[in-house]
Design a protein around this motif. Structure first.
Motif, short mmCIF file in Angstrom:
data_model
loop_
_atom_site.label_atom_id
_atom_site.label_comp_id
_atom_site.label_asym_id
_atom_site.label_seq_id
_atom_site.Cartn_x
_atom_site.Cartn_y
_atom_site.Cartn_z
N ARG A 1 2.17 1.76 -3.40
CA ARG A 1 1.10 2.16 -4.33
C ARG A 1 0.62 3.58 -4.04
NH1 ARG A 1 -1.85 3.29 -7.78
NH2 ARG A 1 -3.30 2.04 -8.98
N LEU B 1 -2.30 -4.66 -9.09
CA LEU B 1 -2.20 -3.47 -8.24
C LEU B 1 -1.38 -2.38 -8.93
CD1 LEU B 1 -2.91 -2.38 -5.39
CD2 LEU B 1 -0.81 -3.45 -4.55
N GLY C 1 -6.65 -0.58 -5.73
CA GLY C 1 -6.49 0.11 -4.46
C GLY C 1 -6.50 -0.88 -3.33
N MET C 2 -7.34 -0.64 -2.34
CA MET C 2 -7.32 -1.46 -1.14
C MET C 2 -7.56 -2.94 -1.41
SD MET C 2 -9.53 -1.10 2.36
CE MET C 2 -8.93 -1.91 3.84
N LEU D 1 -1.16 4.49 -1.34
CA LEU D 1 -2.51 4.46 -0.77
C LEU D 1 -2.53 5.14 0.60
CD1 LEU D 1 -3.58 0.80 -1.63
CD2 LEU D 1 -3.94 2.88 -2.97
N CYS E 1 -4.80 -4.61 -3.15
CA CYS E 1 -3.67 -4.71 -2.24
C CYS E 1 -3.84 -5.92 -1.31
CB CYS E 1 -3.55 -3.43 -1.43
SG CYS E 1 -2.00 -3.24 -0.57
N GLY F 1 0.82 -1.21 0.00
CA GLY F 1 0.00 0.00 0.00
C GLY F 1 0.85 1.26 0.00
N GLU G 1 -10.50 -3.39 -7.34
CA GLU G 1 -10.06 -2.05 -7.70
C GLU G 1 -8.55 -1.95 -7.48
OE1 GLU G 1 -12.25 0.61 -5.28
OE2 GLU G 1 -14.20 -0.05 -6.01
#
Length: 485
Positions: free
Chosen positions: A127, A250, A216-217, A129, A220, A124, A214
């Motif tokens: 990325r 991701l 994102g989370m 996030l 991940c 994360g 997605e």
């Protein structure tokens, strides 16, 4: 989720119950307006939780010159949201570790859970996030359904759990045995405990039940388990492949995974102390990281080769595409000129293919093309090239092959094509094919350019079709045609 499993979970008396401090932390996690005073007061009532929070704030997780000495300072350093997530992680983990899985050795489960949590946090961060401590908690709890199923039906679940070679195999075995996986059971449990919805959804996202996580989370979380498996199953190429694929979803490459593994290794000692578990021996860390990095690079090279191969193939039939055919002809033509060895090119066309599509439909036509390609490729040498030239027209490149040898091959291919019977619904579809060929550097046969060479084969194909189809025509050295049937 299987209604019978849902009912059994609802009636189960052996599932962990949340202590008062955990219930309060859950309330805080669901509150959009958490006040520092409330969180500090909740944590301060539990000496063990207080000690854990202080140790986290002083660990490699949070690099600070000022070392917190009380709950207020710790929460101030980590931030409210992160503090709630860390507290939630500790309270829920303690609730399960103290009560469930008594009949099973859950050491591997907890190692994977903590490694996944560390991996999610590291991925994360790479990325970019927000709220990476939410990722830690979500990844830590993503497989909590294993503990729920083990608590609910220990005797039935034990052989399923013990026989699974990895987490993916366990999920398949659960669905086969109970028509329910631990992803669904975990989602049900966390929803029942009224945890934030994104934590419950992470149980499903961890196994990509959603059409496409997605970037994102959820992506991940889906990547965290495979990356953790790089540590648990060092040297396993299949594990490396899953990790690389999950990270790619991701938007991260092999280098990013390598960096995440390094961060995981740096933070692991703190987690081992906080959760009283050995993730891996320090002496093994360097070797595990090196093996994981090597496997990831190998996978990346393999993927690059696969992408290159796909770019050279016709999507429907699997034969090479026209662009690749023309590249190979040009290269082989130059080699033939340089070394004086023969080169033959052939074009083939399925006779009256339009009537196949008109009579049986385009799906039947596609089946004929696919079947023909597979049949012909079985008859070729490894060095021969078979390509889709366009529509129902295909091309062959036969390096080192004289016109006489090529003629024998094409007669054999003509027979196998005419012997094809493709079943479409309740009907059998049959076809024939016409062939045209030309040879270079074979006796007196010469061409100035590879384009003229291909054109000669195309003219021979036209002559075969004009002469009645279902035959082979060769372009001779005088510019005429010789027919074979």
């Amino acid at each position: 989720m299987n209604p019978l499993i849902t009912q059994r979970l609802q009636l189960c008396t052996t599932l962990p119950t949340l202590p008062a401090v955990a219930l309060r932390v859950v309330d805080l996690a669901n509150s959009p307006d958490v006040h520092m005073r409330e969180l500090c007061d909740t944590v301060a009532r539990d000496p063990a939780l207080t000690a854990k929070l202080l140790r986290v704030s002083n660990s490699a997780f949070y690099q600070s010159r000022r070392k917190p000495s009380n709950v207020r300072e710790a929460v101030g350093l980590m931030g409210m949201r992160a503090s709630v997530m860390i507290a939630l992680s500790f309270t829920l983990t303690n609730a399960f570790r103290s009560q469930s899985g008594a009949r099973l050795d859950m050491t591997l489960f907890w190692r994977r859970a903590l490694l996944s949590a560390l991996a999610a946090r590291a991925l994360g961060a790479r990325r970019g996030l927000e709220y990476i401590d939410d990722l830690f908690t979500a990844a830590l709890l993503q497989d909590v359904g294993v503990l729920a199923l083990a608590s609910m039906m220990p005797d039935e679940y034990a052989p399923v759990y013990a026989s699974a070679r990895d987490n993916d195999a366990l999920l398949e075995a659960e669905r086969a045995a109970f028509d329910c996986g631990h992803d669904e059971a975990g989602h049900w449990l966390l929803a029942r405990w009224k945890l934030p919805d994104y934590l419950a959804q992470a149980c499903l996202a961890s196994h990509a039940l959603q059409a496409e996580p997605e970037p994102g989370m959820h992506a991940c979380i889906a990547a965290s388990g495979p990356v953790a498996d790089l540590v648990l199953y060092p040297g396993n190429a299949a594990v490396a492949s899953r990790a690389a694929i999950a990270a790619a979803r991701l938007g991260l490459d092999a280098a990013a995974i390598s960096d995440a593994l390094k961060q995981l290794a740096n933070e692991a000692p703190a987690m081992e102390e906080l959760f009283d578990i050995t993730l891996f021996r320090p002496s093994d860390a360097a070797a595990i990281m090196a093996q994981a990095q090597e496997l990831l690079v190998t996978h990346q090279l393999h993927e690059m080769r696969e992408m290159e191969a796909r770019s050279q193939r016709d999507a429907l039939t699997g034969a090479h595409n026209r662009r690749h055919f023309e590249e190979v002809v040009r290269r082989e033509f130059e080699l033939s000129n340089r070394h004086g060895w023969p080169l033959t090119v052939a074009l083939l066309d399925i006779d009256h293919f339009k009537s196949v599509n008109d009579t049986y439909g385009h799906q039947a036509g596609d089946m004929v093309l696919i079947s023909m390609v597979r049949t012909i490729m079985k008859e070729l040498r490894q060095e021969d090239l078979f390509a889709r030239f366009g529509g129902e027209e295909f091309a062959l490149v036969l390096p080192g092959t004289s016109i006489a040898a090529a003629g024998n091959l094409l007669l054999r291919l003509k027979r196998v094509v005419s012997g094809l019977m493709v079943r479409h619904e309740d009907q059998l579809v049959t076809v024939t094919a016409s062939f045209g060929m030309a040879s270079h550097m074979d006796g007196e046969r010469r061409f100035d350019t590879h384009e003229a060479f291909i054109k000669a084969a195309d003219e021979a194909l036209y002559a075969a079709k004009h002469a009645g189809r279902d035959r082979v025509a060769e372009h001779d050295e005088n510019g005429g045609f010789v027919f074979r049937q």
